[in-house]
Design an enzyme around this catalytic site. Structure first.
Site, PDB file in Angstrom:
ATOM      1  N   TYR A  33      73.225 120.595   5.107  1.00  0.00           N
ATOM      2  CA  TYR A  33      72.816 120.017   6.386  1.00  0.00           C
ATOM      3  C   TYR A  33      71.286 119.925   6.404  1.00  0.00           C
ATOM      4  O   TYR A  33      70.665 119.760   5.366  1.00  0.00           O
ATOM      5  CB  TYR A  33      73.399 120.859   7.529  1.00  0.00           C
ATOM      6  CG  TYR A  33      73.479 120.132   8.844  1.00  0.00           C
ATOM      7  CD1 TYR A  33      74.065 118.862   8.936  1.00  0.00           C
ATOM      8  CD2 TYR A  33      72.958 120.700   9.990  1.00  0.00           C
ATOM      9  CE1 TYR A  33      74.118 118.192  10.137  1.00  0.00           C
ATOM     10  CE2 TYR A  33      73.019 120.042  11.207  1.00  0.00           C
ATOM     11  CZ  TYR A  33      73.598 118.772  11.274  1.00  0.00           C
ATOM     12  OH  TYR A  33      73.647 118.110  12.466  1.00  0.00           O
ATOM     13  N   LYS A  88     101.894 109.507   5.801  1.00  0.00           N
ATOM     14  CA  LYS A  88     101.310 108.526   4.887  1.00  0.00           C
ATOM     15  C   LYS A  88     100.070 109.104   4.214  1.00  0.00           C
ATOM     16  O   LYS A  88      99.872 108.969   2.998  1.00  0.00           O
ATOM     17  CB  LYS A  88     100.938 107.275   5.674  1.00  0.00           C
ATOM     18  CG  LYS A  88     100.660 106.057   4.836  1.00  0.00           C
ATOM     19  CD  LYS A  88     101.943 105.348   4.523  1.00  0.00           C
ATOM     20  CE  LYS A  88     101.702 104.045   3.827  1.00  0.00           C
ATOM     21  NZ  LYS A  88     102.896 103.208   3.771  1.00  0.00           N
ATOM     22  N   ASP A 156     103.338  97.636   5.315  1.00  0.00           N
ATOM     23  CA  ASP A 156     104.668  97.192   5.716  1.00  0.00           C
ATOM     24  C   ASP A 156     104.988  95.833   5.113  1.00  0.00           C
ATOM     25  O   ASP A 156     106.131  95.545   4.770  1.00  0.00           O
ATOM     26  CB  ASP A 156     104.774  97.099   7.242  1.00  0.00           C
ATOM     27  CG  ASP A 156     104.494  98.426   7.920  1.00  0.00           C
ATOM     28  OD1 ASP A 156     105.012  99.443   7.433  1.00  0.00           O
ATOM     29  OD2 ASP A 156     103.748  98.447   8.904  1.00  0.00           O
ATOM     30  N   GLY A 190     110.413  88.635   9.532  1.00  0.00           N
ATOM     31  CA  GLY A 190     109.289  89.282  10.188  1.00  0.00           C
ATOM     32  C   GLY A 190     108.189  89.505   9.172  1.00  0.00           C
ATOM     33  O   GLY A 190     108.105  88.821   8.151  1.00  0.00           O
TER      34      GLY A 190
END
Length: 392
Positions: A33, A88, A156, A190
């Protein structure tokens, strides 16, 4: 499966954040950091591409959904979609060591989703769209692919299409037929069905008919859905009309991405010799495999309890592994075709038969074959930033 065990496994979610380097001293803190991190920020500000080298971007994918088309459950909303997106992300890590972040959006607006993903894109090396309802998913993916410089992939659509093509290439070897000569009927137009059909056409299929509840998609008809109008122009060359039962006559291949029990035994009996049936509706296929068995040469489903499961997990981890490794700006059609071929050739010719046309997702060779195929195709088509990736 035991419901209590499933619920217990999901307690607190399936993911967690871990550190690559321990922070155990003030010196470590100063490097990780402030003030040390400022040097890294300045390096990236001077050369934006160094984000791939100096941040998690190189190995991180966003899994993004609005919860409108989740599994077979439909529009269940973003909170209920989260377990699927976590799953997923877990598969990305398990199969290809890709870090994935599930992000579920509380909006159904196409423009809002596009704007949000574009705003998030600097953090990620790729975008995996998931479970977004049709037809919005087409526009969302198209716009994001045009407007972002990282790969955008709607699993999909394209994941299903890639694995279907891989399985079909091997199934056609089993029955000794050529994709250019067979009649293919795709039931369900679809997002997945249209993508499957386009993939098969890109691979050389010529006589392909898409069928939906309204009947065969035909360019003589007028449709309210733009994606049907576009699809009609590239399919059904013989202008067949009618229902599934009408179009299935003489078909060599049936591909179902539709609904349970819509394909009847009498329909299968009207198909050509040695028919191939991919009935992928989940959890109940378009036809019961037991009923179809006496009449079908090669049968595939989306289920794990039957041979030849058409499962997206075969492709999406390896696709993003390859795309991230070569810094791809896109996942294009040539890359998708290369993945299908890589999956198909992962099955040794000596093992290929009607009950084994597709490899097991736990076969570690599959991800590596896909990774190489994606990287090679990305380099060949000019979408790879990193030309030094080893693809041998």
């Amino acid at each position: 499966m035991n419901v209590e065990e499933i619920m217990l496994l999901h307690q607190g979610g399936k993911l967690e954040t871990t550190l690559k380097h321990p922070i155990e001293s003030m010196e470590d803190l100063a490097k990780v950091y402030t003030p040390g991190v400022a040097k890294v920020c300045q390096a990236i500000a001077s050369d934006q591409d160094r984000a791939y080298e100096l941040t998690t971007k190189k190995n991180t994918v966003a899994v993004i959904s609005d919860g409108t088309a989740v599994l077979g459950l439909g529009d269940i909303g973003p909170k209920a979609a989260m377990p699927v997106m976590e799953g997923k992300a877990a598969l990305f890590k398990q199969f290809a060591d890709v870090d994935a972040v599930p992000i579920c959006l509380d909006t159904k607006s196409t423009e809002e989703i596009i704007a949000i993903v574009k705003a998030l894109a600097p953090t990620f090396g790729g975008i995996n769209l998931e479970d977004i309802s049709s037809p919005r998913c087409f526009e969302i993916e198209r716009r994001l692919k045009e407007e972002l410089d990282i790969p955008v992939f709607h699993d999909d659509q394209h994941g299903t299409a890639i694995v279907v093509l891989a399985g079909l290439l091997n199934a056609l070897k089993v029955v000794d037929k050529d994709i250019r000569d067979v009649k293919i009927v795709v039931n369900g137009c679809g997002a997945a069905g249209i993508s499957v059909a386009k993939m098969l056409l890109n691979a050389g299929a010529e006589n392909l008919i898409g069928v939906d509840r309204e009947g065969a998609i035909n360019r003589l008809n007028v449709y309210d859905k733009p994606h049907w109008t576009e699809f009609a122009e590239i399919s059904n060359p013989n202008l067949e009309q009618g229902t599934l039962s009408d179009c299935i006559v003489g078909a060599d291949v049936f591909v179902g991405v539709s609904a349970p029990n819509v394909l009847k035994v009498d329909d299968v009996r009207k198909m050509a010799k040695d028919p191939i049936v991919f009935a992928m509706a989940n959890p109940t296929p378009e036809i019961d495999p037991e009923l179809a068995a006496p009449y079908v040469k090669v049968m595939a489903t989306g289920r794990s309890d039957y041979p030849n499961q058409i499962n997206n997990v075969l492709c999406f981890p390896g696709i993003f592994r390859g795309a991230l490794d070569c810094g791809a700006s896109d996942i294009n059609d040539e890359m998708k075709l290369a993945v299908a071929e890589a999956i198909a050739t992962s099955v040794d010719p000596s093992e290929l038969n009607e009950r084994f046309i597709i490899p097991n997702p736990f076969d570690k060779r599959v991800v590596e074959c896909i990774r190489k195929a994606v990287a090679e195709a990305a380099i060949r088509t000019g979408v790879a930033r990193n030309m030094l990736i080893s693809v041998n």
